[in-house]
Motif scaffolding. Structure first.
Motif, PDB file in Angstrom:
ATOM      1  N   THR A 263      36.812   3.027 -12.956  1.00  0.00           N
ATOM      2  CA  THR A 263      36.821   3.250 -14.396  1.00  0.00           C
ATOM      3  C   THR A 263      38.147   3.861 -14.819  1.00  0.00           C
ATOM      4  N   LYS A 264      38.320   4.040 -16.110  1.00  0.00           N
ATOM      5  CA  LYS A 264      39.544   4.635 -16.630  1.00  0.00           C
ATOM      6  C   LYS A 264      39.543   6.164 -16.489  1.00  0.00           C
ATOM      7  N   GLU A 265      38.402   6.724 -16.120  1.00  0.00           N
ATOM      8  CA  GLU A 265      38.310   8.184 -15.994  1.00  0.00           C
ATOM      9  C   GLU A 265      38.872   8.615 -14.647  1.00  0.00           C
ATOM     10  N   ALA A 266      40.177   8.832 -14.603  1.00  0.00           N
ATOM     11  CA  ALA A 266      40.859   9.215 -13.371  1.00  0.00           C
ATOM     12  C   ALA A 266      41.718  10.444 -13.640  1.00  0.00           C
ATOM     13  N   ILE A 267      41.760  11.363 -12.667  1.00  0.00           N
ATOM     14  CA  ILE A 267      42.521  12.602 -12.823  1.00  0.00           C
ATOM     15  C   ILE A 267      43.413  12.771 -11.595  1.00  0.00           C
ATOM     16  N   SER A 293      46.500  23.406 -13.968  1.00  0.00           N
ATOM     17  CA  SER A 293      46.719  23.513 -15.409  1.00  0.00           C
ATOM     18  C   SER A 293      45.410  23.251 -16.143  1.00  0.00           C
ATOM     19  N   ALA A 294      45.126  24.082 -17.152  1.00  0.00           N
ATOM     20  CA  ALA A 294      43.865  23.962 -17.898  1.00  0.00           C
ATOM     21  C   ALA A 294      44.116  24.155 -19.392  1.00  0.00           C
ATOM     22  N   TYR A 295      45.084  23.396 -19.912  1.00  0.00           N
ATOM     23  CA  TYR A 295      45.330  23.422 -21.348  1.00  0.00           C
ATOM     24  C   TYR A 295      44.121  22.855 -22.099  1.00  0.00           C
ATOM     25  N   GLN A 296      44.025  23.171 -23.373  1.00  0.00           N
ATOM     26  CA  GLN A 296      42.909  22.723 -24.199  1.00  0.00           C
ATOM     27  C   GLN A 296      42.722  21.206 -24.076  1.00  0.00           C
ATOM     28  N   GLY A 297      41.538  20.798 -23.607  1.00  0.00           N
ATOM     29  CA  GLY A 297      41.202  19.385 -23.501  1.00  0.00           C
ATOM     30  C   GLY A 297      41.690  18.691 -22.252  1.00  0.00           C
ATOM     31  N   GLU A 298      42.470  19.368 -21.415  1.00  0.00           N
ATOM     32  CA  GLU A 298      43.038  18.761 -20.215  1.00  0.00           C
ATOM     33  C   GLU A 298      41.999  18.680 -19.094  1.00  0.00           C
ATOM     34  N   LEU A 299      41.885  17.512 -18.463  1.00  0.00           N
ATOM     35  CA  LEU A 299      40.940  17.334 -17.365  1.00  0.00           C
ATOM     36  C   LEU A 299      41.544  17.804 -16.050  1.00  0.00           C
ATOM     37  N   GLY A 300      40.709  18.412 -15.223  1.00  0.00           N
ATOM     38  CA  GLY A 300      41.149  18.877 -13.917  1.00  0.00           C
ATOM     39  C   GLY A 300      40.031  18.749 -12.902  1.00  0.00           C
ATOM     40  N   SER A 310      31.507  19.958  -6.179  1.00  0.00           N
ATOM     41  CA  SER A 310      32.822  20.009  -6.798  1.00  0.00           C
ATOM     42  C   SER A 310      32.656  19.721  -8.287  1.00  0.00           C
ATOM     43  N   PHE A 311      33.733  19.954  -9.055  1.00  0.00           N
ATOM     44  CA  PHE A 311      33.595  19.851 -10.507  1.00  0.00           C
ATOM     45  C   PHE A 311      34.803  19.172 -11.153  1.00  0.00           C
ATOM     46  N   ILE A 312      34.497  18.262 -12.066  1.00  0.00           N
ATOM     47  CA  ILE A 312      35.493  17.767 -13.003  1.00  0.00           C
ATOM     48  C   ILE A 312      35.377  18.671 -14.232  1.00  0.00           C
ATOM     49  N   VAL A 313      36.497  19.258 -14.644  1.00  0.00           N
ATOM     50  CA  VAL A 313      36.459  20.246 -15.719  1.00  0.00           C
ATOM     51  C   VAL A 313      37.413  19.856 -16.850  1.00  0.00           C
ATOM     52  N   ARG A 314      37.175  20.481 -17.988  1.00  0.00           N
ATOM     53  CA  ARG A 314      38.066  20.316 -19.140  1.00  0.00           C
ATOM     54  C   ARG A 314      38.591  21.693 -19.530  1.00  0.00           C
ATOM     55  N   GLY A 315      39.906  21.811 -19.643  1.00  0.00           N
ATOM     56  CA  GLY A 315      40.519  23.087 -19.942  1.00  0.00           C
ATOM     57  C   GLY A 315      40.186  23.607 -21.325  1.00  0.00           C
ATOM     58  N   LEU A 316      40.137  24.928 -21.446  1.00  0.00           N
ATOM     59  CA  LEU A 316      39.868  25.581 -22.728  1.00  0.00           C
ATOM     60  C   LEU A 316      41.131  26.225 -23.314  1.00  0.00           C
ATOM     61  N   GLY A 317      42.262  26.098 -22.595  1.00  0.00           N
ATOM     62  CA  GLY A 317      43.522  26.594 -23.129  1.00  0.00           C
ATOM     63  C   GLY A 317      43.586  28.104 -23.270  1.00  0.00           C
TER      64      GLY A 317
END
Length: 398
Positions: A263-267, A293-300, A310-317
């Motif tokens: 899929t297009k969901e790649a990090i 890096s965990a900027y607002q909206g950034e996937l990690g 394990s976890f796919i996360v989204r940064g809160l900035g």
């Protein structure tokens, strides 16, 4: 959760996102905080633990200087994950053939490909970037056996230690490929070379530092610029290495699974690196030593151990953490201690249900040697939000 402990033993405070740390970690963080060019403060992530040169899980903003040992020797080490179009119920009951196929396709440990596994155009591009570095620092070529052949053949290989390749299933029963690796032997050589060079360049001033591993280059000097060039190249190498591994893993498992697409969901993210960023009103060189890096909206990606989630996360900035979060669970004991405390039977029990090596050669990576990943995640709830929760079903270790 917010900062749980603040260490005030240096010129700047150290803000720590956990109350689980040892005295060695505090000593290392305290030493860092004494340096005159640290900007604002140092942030320590929930997976913080003592490292070589600098504390693993530390985020270090510097002005006018950079510390090669804080970046470390696994330059650009990081994670890559991609979601597949497969569902968990489409996986075979036995995944042994899948693990064997990955291990046959991707060299692990000290091994490398017999032939270059990447496109000639990629090698040409990387070689063009490396040449000016080598021209100025010929000593680098003596630090890796068959230097000019080895770095090319190691592209698309895993390495050892805590590096891994996994097949995982998320909360919606979607299947993922996730892997962890860095810049291999060439990155290690670049790291060691410039750490040694920094110590030599400081001369008598080295004795005035809290620790020799905190030797640094000042901005505007020849070696500062050379190091920035070399570390940037190694970080690019690490990104390409993970990209090529992902390609090889995908092709390796295709014959053993139903037809699928990625899929297009790649990090793809580093967690041992330095970047130029703006924080607290200043342009700084931000070193993330075991942090992403965990900027607002950034996937990690935040991996657990080889038997944990394990976890796919989204940064809160969160600016207090310099828009960063942990890079994993973090060790609670050394590799040597883990080998004394656990055996292969313990490893088999703690990795039950995972198709992986269960021999004494990887006992130092047993889940019991790591912090509880759920506690680590709870301690950074104001740094990231969880997007996907992954549980491995196959784990390939070096």
């Amino acid at each position: 959760m917010p900062v749980k402990f603040t260490l005030n033993k240096g010129k700047v405070p150290v803000k720590i996102y956990t109350d689980e740390f040892d005295s060695n970690s505090l000593d290392q963080l305290g030493n860092l905080a004494q340096l005159p060019f640290i900007h604002s403060h140092i942030a320590a992530m929930p997976d913080v633990h003592a490292g070589i040169g600098a504390t693993v899980g530390s985020v270090i903003p510097t002005k006018g200087a950079i510390i090669p040992a804080a970046v470390g020797v696994d330059i650009g080490c990081g994670m890559n994950a991609v979601r597949l179009s497969l569902k968990a119920n489409q996986l075979p009951d036995s995944l042994r053939h899948v693990r064997n196929a990955i291990e046959a396709k991707v060299p692990v440990g000290f091994d490398s490909h017999k032939y270059n596994a990447v496109k000639a155009s990629t090698l040409k591009q990387m070689d063009a970037g490396l040449k000016p570095i080598i021209d100025k620092h010929t000593g680098l070529t003596k630090m890796v056996k068959h230097f000019h052949h080895t770095w090319g053949k190691q592209l698309g290989s895993l390495g050892g230690g805590n590096h891994f390749i996994e097949l995982c299933v998320d909360e919606a029963d979607d299947v993922w490929i996730m892997l962890h690796s860095g810049s291999r032997g060439i990155g290690n050589a670049i790291g060691r070379y410039f750490i040694s060079r920094a110590q030599k360049e400081m001369g008598n001033l080295l004795g005035h530092l809290p620790h020799k591993d905190l030797a640094y280059f000042e901005e505007g000097t020849k070696y500062f610029d050379d190091y920035i060039e070399a570390v940037g190249w190694a970080q690019d190498y690490a990104t390409i290495n993970r990209r090529e591994m992902m390609r090889l893993v995908t092709s390796a498992i295709q014959p053993h699974l139903p037809a699928f697409t990625a899929t297009k969901e790649a990090i793809n993210c580093h967690h041992n690196y330095v970047a130029r960023e703006n924080h607290f009103g200043a342009e700084v060189y931000l070193t993330r030593k075991g942090a992403i890096s965990a900027y607002q909206g950034e996937l990690g990606i935040i991996p657990g151990s080889m038997g944990e989630r394990s976890f796919i996360v989204r940064g809160l900035g969160n600016e207090t953490s310099f828009c960063s979060c942990s890079h994993g669970a973090g060790r609670v004991m050394s590799r040597s201690k883990a080998k004394k405390l656990f055996d292969a039977d313990d490893l088999a029990k703690q990795t039950d249900g995972v198709e992986c090596r269960k021999d004494k050669g990887v006992v130092d990576e047993i889940p019991g040697a790591y912090k509880n990943i759920d506690t680590v995640m709870a301690n950074q709830s104001d740094l990231v939000e969880i997007v996907h929760t992954l549980k491995q079903v196959v784990c390939v270790k070096g």
